[in-house]
Design a protein around this motif. Structure first.
Motif, PDB file in Angstrom:
ATOM      1  N   GLY A  76      46.836  38.007  45.978  1.00  0.00           N
ATOM      2  CA  GLY A  76      47.019  39.741  46.157  1.00  0.00           C
ATOM      3  C   GLY A  76      47.831  39.773  44.977  1.00  0.00           C
ATOM      4  N   VAL A  77      48.589  39.147  44.144  1.00  0.00           N
ATOM      5  CA  VAL A  77      48.938  39.070  42.984  1.00  0.00           C
ATOM      6  C   VAL A  77      48.361  39.509  41.650  1.00  0.00           C
ATOM      7  CG1 VAL A  77      50.172  39.133  41.375  1.00  0.00           C
ATOM      8  CG2 VAL A  77      51.622  38.644  43.732  1.00  0.00           C
ATOM      9  N   ALA A  78      47.283  38.913  42.034  1.00  0.00           N
ATOM     10  CA  ALA A  78      45.665  39.174  41.133  1.00  0.00           C
ATOM     11  C   ALA A  78      44.754  39.809  41.438  1.00  0.00           C
ATOM     12  CB  ALA A  78      45.077  37.612  41.342  1.00  0.00           C
ATOM     13  N   THR A  79      45.218  40.474  42.723  1.00  0.00           N
ATOM     14  CA  THR A  79      43.820  41.517  42.784  1.00  0.00           C
ATOM     15  C   THR A  79      44.726  43.168  41.940  1.00  0.00           C
ATOM     16  OG1 THR A  79      43.503  40.281  45.167  1.00  0.00           O
ATOM     17  CG2 THR A  79      42.671  42.725  45.033  1.00  0.00           C
ATOM     18  N   LEU A  80      46.478  43.260  42.695  1.00  0.00           N
ATOM     19  CA  LEU A  80      46.202  43.805  42.160  1.00  0.00           C
ATOM     20  C   LEU A  80      46.585  44.228  40.398  1.00  0.00           C
ATOM     21  CD1 LEU A  80      49.870  43.802  44.088  1.00  0.00           C
ATOM     22  CD2 LEU A  80      47.432  45.299  43.964  1.00  0.00           C
ATOM     23  N   TRP A  81      46.347  42.878  40.083  1.00  0.00           N
ATOM     24  CA  TRP A  81      46.352  42.848  38.251  1.00  0.00           C
ATOM     25  C   TRP A  81      45.472  43.400  37.681  1.00  0.00           C
ATOM     26  CZ3 TRP A  81      43.738  39.384  36.093  1.00  0.00           C
ATOM     27  CH2 TRP A  81      43.695  39.125  34.609  1.00  0.00           C
ATOM     28  N   ALA A  82      44.052  42.689  38.820  1.00  0.00           N
ATOM     29  CA  ALA A  82      42.568  43.070  38.458  1.00  0.00           C
ATOM     30  C   ALA A  82      42.368  44.269  38.502  1.00  0.00           C
ATOM     31  CB  ALA A  82      41.459  42.210  39.288  1.00  0.00           C
ATOM     32  N   ARG A  83      42.752  45.018  39.102  1.00  0.00           N
ATOM     33  CA  ARG A  83      42.335  46.654  39.331  1.00  0.00           C
ATOM     34  C   ARG A  83      42.624  47.568  37.326  1.00  0.00           C
ATOM     35  NH1 ARG A  83      46.299  50.043  40.158  1.00  0.00           N
ATOM     36  NH2 ARG A  83      48.396  49.269  40.339  1.00  0.00           N
ATOM     37  N   LYS A  84      43.320  46.478  36.430  1.00  0.00           N
ATOM     38  CA  LYS A  84      44.084  47.258  35.401  1.00  0.00           C
ATOM     39  C   LYS A  84      43.310  46.237  34.567  1.00  0.00           C
ATOM     40  CE  LYS A  84      46.433  50.495  35.826  1.00  0.00           C
ATOM     41  NZ  LYS A  84      46.323  52.092  36.508  1.00  0.00           N
ATOM     42  N   THR A  85      42.072  45.775  34.522  1.00  0.00           N
ATOM     43  CA  THR A  85      41.651  44.613  33.764  1.00  0.00           C
ATOM     44  C   THR A  85      40.078  45.204  33.383  1.00  0.00           C
ATOM     45  OG1 THR A  85      40.512  42.949  35.050  1.00  0.00           O
ATOM     46  CG2 THR A  85      42.659  42.735  34.731  1.00  0.00           C
ATOM     47  N   ASP A  86      39.924  44.138  32.345  1.00  0.00           N
ATOM     48  CA  ASP A  86      38.127  44.680  32.472  1.00  0.00           C
ATOM     49  C   ASP A  86      37.159  44.189  33.113  1.00  0.00           C
ATOM     50  OD1 ASP A  86      38.181  41.881  30.750  1.00  0.00           O
ATOM     51  OD2 ASP A  86      37.581  43.056  28.948  1.00  0.00           O
ATOM     52  N   ALA A  87      37.849  43.773  34.336  1.00  0.00           N
ATOM     53  CA  ALA A  87      37.022  43.038  35.379  1.00  0.00           C
ATOM     54  C   ALA A  87      37.796  43.794  36.957  1.00  0.00           C
ATOM     55  CB  ALA A  87      36.845  41.618  35.254  1.00  0.00           C
ATOM     56  N   PRO A  88      37.182  44.951  36.630  1.00  0.00           N
ATOM     57  CA  PRO A  88      37.752  45.665  37.870  1.00  0.00           C
ATOM     58  C   PRO A  88      36.935  44.711  39.389  1.00  0.00           C
ATOM     59  CG  PRO A  88      36.395  46.848  36.675  1.00  0.00           C
ATOM     60  CD  PRO A  88      36.569  45.839  35.885  1.00  0.00           C
ATOM     61  N   TRP A  89      36.287  44.304  39.263  1.00  0.00           N
ATOM     62  CA  TRP A  89      34.872  43.804  40.746  1.00  0.00           C
ATOM     63  C   TRP A  89      35.711  42.484  40.660  1.00  0.00           C
ATOM     64  CZ3 TRP A  89      34.083  39.316  39.670  1.00  0.00           C
ATOM     65  CH2 TRP A  89      34.113  37.970  37.779  1.00  0.00           C
ATOM     66  N   LEU A  90      36.550  42.471  40.800  1.00  0.00           N
ATOM     67  CA  LEU A  90      37.381  41.297  41.082  1.00  0.00           C
ATOM     68  C   LEU A  90      38.601  42.002  42.364  1.00  0.00           C
ATOM     69  CD1 LEU A  90      38.928  38.956  37.937  1.00  0.00           C
ATOM     70  CD2 LEU A  90      37.396  38.134  39.629  1.00  0.00           C
ATOM     71  N   MET A  91      38.751  42.758  42.180  1.00  0.00           N
ATOM     72  CA  MET A  91      39.251  42.947  43.610  1.00  0.00           C
ATOM     73  C   MET A  91      38.839  43.361  44.617  1.00  0.00           C
ATOM     74  SD  MET A  91      41.804  47.251  42.708  1.00  0.00           S
ATOM     75  CE  MET A  91      43.238  47.398  43.967  1.00  0.00           C
ATOM     76  N   PRO A  92      37.563  44.043  44.557  1.00  0.00           N
ATOM     77  CA  PRO A  92      37.465  44.100  45.784  1.00  0.00           C
ATOM     78  C   PRO A  92      37.237  42.394  46.867  1.00  0.00           C
ATOM     79  CG  PRO A  92      35.547  44.358  44.779  1.00  0.00           C
ATOM     80  CD  PRO A  92      36.854  44.931  43.885  1.00  0.00           C
ATOM     81  N   ILE A  93      37.014  41.568  45.411  1.00  0.00           N
ATOM     82  CA  ILE A  93      36.182  39.878  45.894  1.00  0.00           C
ATOM     83  C   ILE A  93      38.155  39.599  46.334  1.00  0.00           C
ATOM     84  CG2 ILE A  93      36.189  37.908  45.506  1.00  0.00           C
ATOM     85  CD1 ILE A  93      34.115  38.648  43.574  1.00  0.00           C
TER      86      ILE A  93
END
Length: 217
Positions: A143-160
């Motif tokens: 959950g924490v990694a998902t929230l963080w992912a939207r601010k990275t250069d790999a936002p595709w991690l968020m839906p996964i």
């Protein structure tokens, strides 16, 4: 450039450790289910394959649960180091590392035969504690990694990550409630977590950075 090269090497090692760890778990569970008389993957927990007194216990624990836990923890710790410039990403990886530690200890302390909870031994109680702690930490870390992912250069991690979080919550609920198809719930959770960690590991290996922090020179 030296820092980038070091991070690239570590992230590559981390990804390799994760792949090997997941393979160890899959092979041991598939093999164990094949040789365990009457075993049903949909209805029975993976832990029953490593239970005290089971025909597959020693092999599944020694070559499946323990190496899987150790290698997953190594992946998470190396990833935490690669992403150390982000406190949120580091925290997420450390939570995920606890999942690996929990798996390893669940192999060191197997549940009683057929994972019976009638007059449990100390090992069985420790098995449940470490297994439960590992799964809860994995859910939080994802959950924490998902929230963080939207601010990275790999936002595709968020839906996964979001999908893995939902499936893991449902799966863990089924495990705790010991529903009739508990084995299926557990495997769905394991697959969802593995898919997210593989995605995260691939992104880190490809140079994942936090857009809020400057890239290393």
């Amino acid at each position: 450039m030296e820092v980038l090269s070091s991070n690239s090497l570590l992230s590559g090692i981390a990804f390799a450790a994760l792949v090997l760890g997941l393979l160890a778990l899959v092979v041991s569970v598939v093999w164990g289910g094949a040789v365990y008389p009457g075993y049903d993957h949909a209805r029975q927990f993976m832990s029953e394959l490593g239970a005290t007194g089971s025909v597959t216990g020693l092999m599944v624990n020694r070559w499946g649960f323990i190496p899987n836990g150790v290698l997953v923890a190594i992946f998470c710790l190396l990833s935490a180091w690669s992403l150390r410039r982000s406190a949120i990403a580091t925290t997420a990886c450390l939570f995920l590392a606890v999942n690996g530690v929990g798996m390893a200890f669940a192999g060191i302390y197997p549940c009683d035969f057929e994972c019976s909870r009638s007059d449990p031994t100390i090992a069985a109680e420790l098995h449940d504690i470490w297994g439960g702690l590992g799964y809860m930490s994995a859910i939080i870390g994802t959950g924490v990694a998902t929230l963080w992912a939207r601010k990275t250069d790999a936002p595709w991690l968020m839906p996964i990550g979001a999908g893995a979080s939902v499936i893991s919550l449902i799966g863990f609920s089924g495990i705790v409630a010991e529903v009739e198809q508990a084995g299926l719930f557990q495997r769905a959770m394991e697959i969802a977590l593995a898919a997210f960690m593989l995605s995260l590991g691939w992104a880190v290996m490809r140079g994942l950075t936090d857009n809020r922090t400057p890239s290393p020179m």
